[in-house]
Design a protein around this motif. Sequence first.
Motif, mmCIF file in Angstrom:
data_model
loop_
_atom_site.group_PDB
_atom_site.id
_atom_site.type_symbol
_atom_site.label_atom_id
_atom_site.label_comp_id
_atom_site.label_asym_id
_atom_site.label_seq_id
_atom_site.Cartn_x
_atom_site.Cartn_y
_atom_site.Cartn_z
ATOM 1 N N LYS A 285 49.723 26.828 -69.668
ATOM 2 C CA LYS A 285 50.966 26.892 -68.907
ATOM 3 C C LYS A 285 51.519 28.307 -68.811
ATOM 4 O O LYS A 285 52.021 28.715 -67.753
ATOM 5 C CB LYS A 285 52.007 25.967 -69.544
ATOM 6 N N HIS A 286 51.442 29.084 -69.903
ATOM 7 C CA HIS A 286 52.108 30.388 -69.949
ATOM 8 C C HIS A 286 51.150 31.577 -70.009
ATOM 9 O O HIS A 286 51.590 32.717 -69.834
ATOM 10 C CB HIS A 286 53.052 30.450 -71.162
ATOM 11 N N MET A 287 49.866 31.350 -70.273
ATOM 12 C CA MET A 287 48.921 32.471 -70.402
ATOM 13 C C MET A 287 47.667 32.202 -69.557
ATOM 14 O O MET A 287 46.550 32.495 -69.983
ATOM 15 C CB MET A 287 48.532 32.685 -71.868
ATOM 16 N N LYS A 288 47.860 31.660 -68.383
ATOM 17 C CA LYS A 288 46.714 31.344 -67.528
ATOM 18 C C LYS A 288 45.976 32.633 -67.155
ATOM 19 O O LYS A 288 46.585 33.612 -66.717
ATOM 20 C CB LYS A 288 47.192 30.618 -66.281
ATOM 21 N N GLY A 289 44.663 32.624 -67.341
ATOM 22 C CA GLY A 289 43.842 33.789 -67.032
ATOM 23 C C GLY A 289 43.746 34.805 -68.142
ATOM 24 O O GLY A 289 43.109 35.847 -67.977
ATOM 25 N N ALA A 290 44.388 34.525 -69.294
ATOM 26 C CA ALA A 290 44.345 35.474 -70.409
ATOM 27 C C ALA A 290 42.974 35.459 -71.074
ATOM 28 O O ALA A 290 42.245 34.461 -71.023
ATOM 29 C CB ALA A 290 45.428 35.132 -71.430
ATOM 30 N N SER A 291 42.609 36.578 -71.711
ATOM 31 C CA SER A 291 41.344 36.665 -72.423
ATOM 32 C C SER A 291 41.501 36.122 -73.834
ATOM 33 O O SER A 291 42.615 35.854 -74.303
ATOM 34 C CB SER A 291 40.871 38.118 -72.478
ATOM 35 N N ALA A 292 40.379 35.958 -74.515
ATOM 36 C CA ALA A 292 40.423 35.461 -75.892
ATOM 37 C C ALA A 292 41.171 36.430 -76.798
ATOM 38 O O ALA A 292 41.913 36.013 -77.695
ATOM 39 C CB ALA A 292 38.996 35.242 -76.403
#
Length: 369
Positions: A285-292
């Motif tokens: 919901k809040h970190m869509k597309g974030a890396s590991a």
Amino acid sequence: YVHCYNHKVHLVVVSAMSSDSRLTDFFQLCDCLYKFTKRPNMAVIYQGHRLKRLLDQRWTGHWETVRNILLSFADLVQLLEDAQVNKRGTIDVRVEASGLLGQVNCARFVFVAKMVHRVLDIFKPVDKSLQDRTVDLLTANRLVSATNDVIVSMRSDQQFDTLWEDAVSLVSHDDAREVRRQRKLNPQYASSIVYETVGQREAGDNESEDLKCEMKRLYFSTIDVVVSEMNTRFSQQDQYLAALTAADPCSPDFLDESLLQPLAKLADIDLDLAQLSVARAYVQKHMKGASATDVMKDNVINHGAPTVRSIIAAALTFGASSATCESSFSTMARILTDYRRSMLQVRKSNLVLLAFESDLTSKLTGDSM
């Protein structure tokens, strides 16, 4: 234990480039061109890009040679034509130049060169990335998967037609046709009327189309071999690869407890189902597309779901390259000289460690190594 991904890519390329006798003959012909241009009397007049020596241990040399042949095709043809008619040259040089010219200045050779260059060129980015000591297995897996998708997309009639037309444009129409021995009718049928095929046909305009069909079969079979080797050597069925995929925020199986269990057991991490569920919903919901790495460094994850941080950190510690190990081998070869054969194992190990970690050693001693 994780087999070096870069070495596995090398095995894929070697297997694909030796899967057909026509590809083997092509590289042998490239090697003959290299040796011919390295002759002292040829090297001084050759104006094109220098060809590279082909080594089985490094397929990148094959890529450089094929690239330089395509870039300098006109110069190579001109060199062979001049050597063929040069009366000052020895007879063996003129004969060799005539033979090479007939094999090189044709649509078959140019098409195979362009096909090989196209396939090898696709592997260049992943080869360069996998040589990085810091690349993790999760990133390597994504790179390999993306490379495989590009290879699969090459298997189309449109891709072949484009490559074929590009190859034929480099040679004249006469050269684009295969030079074959003239066929003769069997004398037994000289005074007969033949109603059925006798296993031969007259050479004509269809000969060029026959060559195109042959090259099309070679093109598709080469692509199939590459894809098959990629799927075999980089199988997704391994439980740890599945766990690493579940640690990727971009994966639809992100933080799937059943997939993460093998990795958690290996790293001695107790998975908390509640933390995994909340963290998955938070990231989506809040970190869509974030890396590991971004997820692992997030303050909310660190304080509210430490299990998630631990499992992602464990996933990122899996290396995908043997570059670090190979560097340690080189270091040991420099240290273990003939005059140090009598040293004990403990001293040798310590010296290798100090030399390999030279950046840390220099900070301890104040000297640059």
